[in-house]
Design a protein around this motif. Structure first.
Motif: not given
Lengths: 176, 250
Positions: A9, A12-18, A20, A29, A67-70
């Motif tokens: 899940w 699809n959760f936008p903040p997963f790619f920032t 934390q 995360q 979203r892309t993982l930094e």
């Protein structure tokens, strides 16, 4: 490359790619990312990741939510994977990484068990047949990169469970 | 010539007084006896009622709600004690059991939602965990609120927060949510999105910017929200507890 990964899940959760900032949330995360990366690499038989090419991998880029993982976040995650024996940096800049969806020790056990169960002790086998042939298509080590495979065999060699035979044009191994 | 009251008269008066008193006592005793009898009958009837409808109490959500209302009207809390008279009704037991199950669900989902869960997700998970029997399935939102509120006795660790439109969330981590935090959840819920942002709060609640970011940052620090820095226009604070994919995940 088609992936059969079941996206969690979080994908699809936008903040997963920032990455934390809150410590406990970050632990959750990173744990989720580690599991996802190993799952993805195992399914798609990917043995290395280059930080400069992550934009092209669906693993790190979810186009649907833009979203892309930094890469700084990915570096943190890769270092965590290194701590658990699932990754190793290949260059000083820590840009290219080898990924092990099982640790080298786990792989060595899996491979040794396979050789025992298939009555192949004391026989010379090629690394090609151990990683590419149809016989091993359902094994965890199928399509394992030969550099990684040799690292695994080195682990077994230390325990005197196999001997590597590395010639210029062919690579073989004998288990005992 | 007026005669003074003689000793005889005084004695007579005294005897009469005593007779009245005796009679009074007798009546009082009679009344008390009758009341005791009535109470006894009431208790027996109630017990009969309870034994007869014990299953109903466990099974029927409507029945429980009505019973709760009835008790509230006459000023009795059947949940206040598991012992004694009210325990025969099994009402307390029912809610204690539910409360324990609520705690279990909260702990099990804490990993992903940080200790905040919507009442509807809680209900879905609880029903799944309780098994297939019909009496396990008919748990109403009222039941859950009632049981969850009982958990308040553990301090600020458990609380039920209304987020508007009949929606509730249960918080299961220490640290009470202030009015501001509840308002943030309210906004996120009312937009049907799983996030809030400073801009959203400023527009909707007419708060100062500082107040908005303080509330949002607090929820970040409590592990209730995740931050997303990849939206070009604003920082977004996401609540996994409201994110559909998270709610539906294992």
């Amino acid at each position: 490359m088609s992936s059969e990964v079941e996206w969690p899940w979080q994908y699809n959760f936008p903040p997963f790619f920032t990455l934390q900032p809150h410590k406990e949330t970050r632990v959750k995360q990173i744990t989720a990312w580690k599991a996802l990366i190993l799952d993805y690499c195992g399914v798609n038989k990917i043995c290395s990741i280059d930080l400069r090419e992550t934009n092209e991998m669906s693993l790190f880029t979810n186009a649907a939510i833009n979203r892309t993982l930094e890469s700084s976040a990915l570096l943190v995650i890769l270092e965590e994977l290194q701590n658990s024996g699932n990754a190793i940096p290949m260059d000083k800049q820590r840009q290219r990484w080898e990924i092990y969806w099982h640790t080298l020790e786990e792989f060595s056990q899996i491979i040794y068990n396979y050789v025992m169960n298939s009555n192949s002790l004391d026989m010379v086998l090629t690394i090609f047949e151990l990683t590419e042939s149809d016989d091993v298509a359902n094994e965890e080590f199928y399509k394992l990169n030969s550099d990684v495979f040799i690292k695994v065999l080195r682990v077994l060699e230390k325990d005197n469970k196999c001997e590597l035979i590395l010639l210029e044009d062919s690579q073989g191994v004998k288990f005992f | 010539m007026r005669r003074r009251a003689g000793v005889g008269a005084i004695q007579k008066h005294k005897i009469a007084q005593e007779k009245y008193k005796d009679k009074g006592n007798e009546i009082q005793e009679n009344q008390f006896e009758q009341m005791t009898k009535q109470l006894e009958v009431f208790r027996i009837n109630l017990e009969d009622f309870a034994t007869k409808h014990k299953n109903e109490i466990r099974k029927n959500a409507d029945f429980r709600r009505q019973f709760q209302e009835m008790c509230a009207t006459i000023g009795v809390d059947p949940l206040s004690s598991g012992k004694g008279f009210w325990s025969v009704l099994g009402i307390g037991d029912f809610y204690y059991e539910l409360a324990v199950q609520i705690v279990e669900v909260c702990l099990a989902t804490n990993e992903k939602n940080g200790g905040l869960i919507s009442l509807s997700e809680l209900r879905t998970r609880l029903i799944k965990a309780r098994g297939q029997g019909k009496q396990h399935q008919e748990i109403s939102m009222d039941d859950l609120i009632c049981a969850a509120k009982k958990l308040k006795i553990f301090g600020s660790g458990f609380s039920v927060v209304s987020v508007g439109k009949g929606q509730y969330m249960v918080q299961s981590v220490p640290g009470e949510l202030s009015m501001d935090h509840t308002a943030v959840l309210h906004q996120a819920a009312s937009f049907g999105q799983a996030y809030a942002s400073v801009n959203m709060l400023r527009t909707q609640l007419h708060w100062e910017e500082q107040r908005c970011s303080r509330a949002l940052d607090h929820m970040l620090k409590e592990g209730l929200a995740w931050i997303d820095l990849q939206e070009p226009t604003e920082k977004r604070y996401y609540f996994p507890s409201m994110f559909t994919a998270c709610i539906n995940s294992k």
